[in-house]
Design an enzyme around this catalytic site. Sequence first.
Site, short mmCIF file in Angstrom:
data_model
loop_
_atom_site.label_atom_id
_atom_site.label_comp_id
_atom_site.label_asym_id
_atom_site.label_seq_id
_atom_site.Cartn_x
_atom_site.Cartn_y
_atom_site.Cartn_z
N ARG A 53 0.86 -1.17 0.00
CA ARG A 53 0.00 0.00 0.00
C ARG A 53 0.90 1.23 0.00
O ARG A 53 2.12 1.12 0.03
CB ARG A 53 -0.97 0.00 1.19
CG ARG A 53 -0.58 -0.74 2.47
CD ARG A 53 0.46 -0.16 3.32
NE ARG A 53 0.27 1.27 3.47
CZ ARG A 53 1.29 2.08 3.70
NH1 ARG A 53 2.51 1.62 3.77
NH2 ARG A 53 1.08 3.37 3.86
N GLY A 54 0.28 2.38 -0.17
CA GLY A 54 1.07 3.60 -0.34
C GLY A 54 1.11 3.91 -1.83
O GLY A 54 1.42 3.04 -2.65
N ALA A 55 0.81 5.15 -2.19
CA ALA A 55 0.63 5.48 -3.60
C ALA A 55 1.81 5.06 -4.48
O ALA A 55 1.62 4.36 -5.48
CB ALA A 55 0.36 6.98 -3.72
N ARG A 90 -7.87 -0.18 -6.42
CA ARG A 90 -8.09 0.89 -5.44
C ARG A 90 -8.25 2.20 -6.22
O ARG A 90 -7.55 2.42 -7.19
CB ARG A 90 -6.92 0.99 -4.45
CG ARG A 90 -6.79 -0.22 -3.53
CD ARG A 90 -5.76 0.01 -2.44
NE ARG A 90 -6.25 0.94 -1.41
CZ ARG A 90 -5.49 1.45 -0.44
NH1 ARG A 90 -4.19 1.13 -0.38
NH2 ARG A 90 -5.99 2.28 0.45
N ASP A 244 -1.81 10.63 -1.51
CA ASP A 244 -2.16 9.63 -2.52
C ASP A 244 -2.53 10.28 -3.83
O ASP A 244 -2.52 9.64 -4.88
CB ASP A 244 -3.32 8.78 -2.00
CG ASP A 244 -2.91 8.03 -0.75
OD1 ASP A 244 -2.90 8.65 0.33
OD2 ASP A 244 -2.57 6.85 -0.86
N ASN A 254 -5.08 12.54 1.30
CA ASN A 254 -4.24 11.64 2.09
C ASN A 254 -5.10 10.86 3.05
O ASN A 254 -6.33 11.04 3.11
CB ASN A 254 -3.15 12.45 2.82
CG ASN A 254 -2.03 11.58 3.34
OD1 ASN A 254 -1.51 10.73 2.63
ND2 ASN A 254 -1.68 11.75 4.60
N LYS A 255 -4.46 10.00 3.83
CA LYS A 255 -5.19 9.14 4.76
C LYS A 255 -6.16 9.94 5.63
O LYS A 255 -5.83 11.05 6.07
CB LYS A 255 -4.21 8.39 5.66
CG LYS A 255 -4.80 7.39 6.60
CD LYS A 255 -5.70 6.38 5.89
CE LYS A 255 -4.99 5.68 4.77
NZ LYS A 255 -5.87 4.97 3.84
C1 LIG Z 1 3.61 7.86 0.10
S1 LIG Z 1 1.96 7.49 -0.16
C2 LIG Z 1 1.49 7.12 1.46
C3 LIG Z 1 0.03 7.30 1.68
O1 LIG Z 1 -0.68 6.09 1.33
C4 LIG Z 1 -1.43 5.71 2.47
O2 LIG Z 1 -2.66 5.15 2.13
P1 LIG Z 1 -2.84 3.54 2.18
O3 LIG Z 1 -2.08 3.04 3.37
O4 LIG Z 1 -4.34 3.37 2.31
O5 LIG Z 1 -2.32 3.04 0.87
C5 LIG Z 1 -1.61 6.98 3.25
O6 LIG Z 1 -2.59 7.82 2.69
C6 LIG Z 1 -0.23 7.55 3.12
O7 LIG Z 1 -0.09 8.90 3.44
#
Ligand SMILES: CSC[C@H]1O[C@H](OP(=O)(O)O)[C@H](O)[C@@H]1O
Length: 365
Positions: A53-55, A90, A244, A254-255
């Site tokens: 996960r993470g963009a 996603r 994201d 973002n989250k």
């Molecule tokens: C560097 S992108 C990180 C960003 O992604 C996370 O979302 P997820 O864990 O749902 O993929 C979160 O928004 C982070 O800030």
Amino acid sequence: MKVDGKPYRTIWLAEDGWTVEIIDQTRLPHRFVVERLQGLEAAAHAIRSMQVRGAPLIGVTAAYGVALAMTEDPSDAGLERACATLLATRPTAVNLRWALEEMQRLLRPLGDNARRQAAYERAGELAEEDVALCRAIGGHGLALIEAAAAKKKPGEAVNVLTHCNAGWLATVDWGTATAPIYLAHEKGIALNVWVDETRPRNQGAALTAWELGHHGVPHKVVADNVGGHLMQHGLVDLCIVGTDRTTATGDVCNKIGTYLKALAAQDNGVPFYVALPSPTIDWTLSDGIEEIPIEERDAREVTHLTGATADGSLATIEVVAPGSPVANYAFDVTPARLVSGLITERGVATASREGLAALFPERVP
Ligand SMILES: CSC[C@H]1O[C@H](OP(=O)(O)O)[C@H](O)[C@@H]1O
């Protein structure tokens, strides 16, 4: 970054030259499991289930997912099916769409027999590019931490608050929000990182805390609602978060919970920075609140928690009144007016169309 002294990335090509290995982030922090992806569906599942996960990491995983798909079916139909499957995993991180468009642009003109090799090569290049982009973000963000350190008394730590995980686990390496932190740590700057737990999936408590701990960076995990109190009492020198998807005008998706931290930061005069590589900028959008799709995820992420029991075994428990309806919005949008600056690989931009266009003139549509 380091895990028990050994350097790791989040995703890599296995020794067999075609399967792809990932750190399964759904098992952290209590188990360190490397998962081997051997096809399109495995790559799609890894993104959908948040094993990765993470963009930025989602984008690179999708690129490798296309390469795995070309191993299965390199036809035009196979390519379109792969990209549609991966795009549907996603909705919010724009890196996913960007990486798939990049792969389609490369592979569509090629003959079926040439697609597999070309896809693996490009996926590998995107992984290396991500590492370089994040390292560059680190250099520009380091200057902000150094400026904060210059205002502290000798030996006093710079207090950085971060939300969710925008660490090396969200990218191929270095992270976005954490890249400046790792560089400051390696430079010997005294740090304390306030790590928002980040309900409901606890990416902060489970992932950011894990990676900072393994790299020896001082940090404290706090409940999501603590940040405003810390800022009111002068205990936060700056905030650095990830994103994201950021619009051409500097609105930051973002989250969930990021927006609330940005409000508290503005109310207390705390600089609020967002770290992002340029593939996370969606140049087609101007109004993040109206235009960015916000993912809604399964209620079980809110109603249940998985953790370690006293004997180290894993258990899942229900933490919400049985039968209560749940809304699980995974992201929110922080308007550009609340953002002190966007830390990109080319420098720190003001959160505005003009600021981003000045750093990326060739990207402006
Ligand atoms: C560097 S992108 C990180 C960003 O992604 C996370 O979302 P997820 O864990 O749902 O993929 C979160 O928004 C982070 O800030």
